[in-house]
Scaffold this active site. Sequence first.
Site, short mmCIF file in Angstrom:
data_model
loop_
_atom_site.label_atom_id
_atom_site.label_comp_id
_atom_site.label_asym_id
_atom_site.label_seq_id
_atom_site.Cartn_x
_atom_site.Cartn_y
_atom_site.Cartn_z
CB THR A 1 -66.68 106.11 -29.32
OG1 THR A 1 -66.47 105.25 -28.20
CG2 THR A 1 -65.47 107.01 -29.52
CD1 TRP A 2 -73.57 103.72 -27.06
CD2 TRP A 2 -74.26 105.15 -25.48
NE1 TRP A 2 -74.70 103.19 -26.51
CE2 TRP A 2 -75.15 104.05 -25.51
CE3 TRP A 2 -74.48 106.16 -24.56
CZ2 TRP A 2 -76.25 103.95 -24.68
CZ3 TRP A 2 -75.58 106.07 -23.72
CH2 TRP A 2 -76.45 104.97 -23.78
CE1 TYR B 1 -70.84 102.56 -24.76
CE2 TYR B 1 -68.90 103.81 -25.38
CZ TYR B 1 -69.94 103.57 -24.50
OH TYR B 1 -70.07 104.35 -23.38
CD GLN C 1 -68.32 107.55 -18.94
OE1 GLN C 1 -69.04 107.05 -19.81
NE2 GLN C 1 -67.00 107.51 -19.01
#
Length: 280
Positions: free
Chosen positions: A24-25, A58, A166
Amino acid sequence: MSRAELPTVVLPGGERVPALGQGTWGYAEDPARRADEIAALRHGVDLGMTVVDTAEMYADGGAEELVGAALGDRRDEIFLVDKVLPWDASRAGTVEAAERALRRLGTDRIDLYLLHWRGGHPLDETVAAFHELRDAGKIRNWGVSNLDAADMAELAAIDPGAATDQILYNLTRRGPEWDLLPWLRERGIPVTAYSPIEQGRLLGHPALDAVAAAHGATAAQVALAWVLRDGDVLAIPKATGTAHVEENRAAAGLALTADDLAALDRAFPPPDRARPLQML
């Protein structure tokens, strides 16, 4: 390509999650795109892409709020990943950040909570906060993001319980293959690959186009299939709408051949020495 079953990766605790999720960046930055972003997330869950990754960074929490609005009624279907910013990552700050995230997400738990990247707070403080949050039922697993091999070794000496690292990993960012990926694989810690298509910059490369044409696929699907090739990497591409979600999902049905992989190695050579971990 057929719609193959989604492959899975196994977290260190034994839980299996889909190897292809949703990032969802860039979400919640333009109100005109909100409906498309919500529709994309919901359609991705329909297609089995139930790992949903977000972060307080974000859109200054806006992406978390959008995820909550999109998937709040489907909370039990998704594996929710969120991140604490490094300047908040003291023991008390991490707990407070998680509580803010829970309010924006409209949920009582985060399935995997990550340190977004390393900052000035000692790792042992952040890990202590993760334990506190897990003991309180506010997170289920913890991990890190953007930590290189030396950082991971330091973290493991404090606590070996990280569920993932990540990192930026794709055909043009293969440095982790030299030392970080082997270190993680030895310990059964899966990688989560963000920007697996290099934010679209991989598209148009002749080698990708050639492999894609041979399979009746798109270059983006080849790039995603390459990231997924070994079965221990979770990719979290962002989609701009439901058609884009369908394209990403179909990458799970693309089996690259040895010749394909060799051609991609020639075009995007693996590392021949240690390189610093890259970030976007």
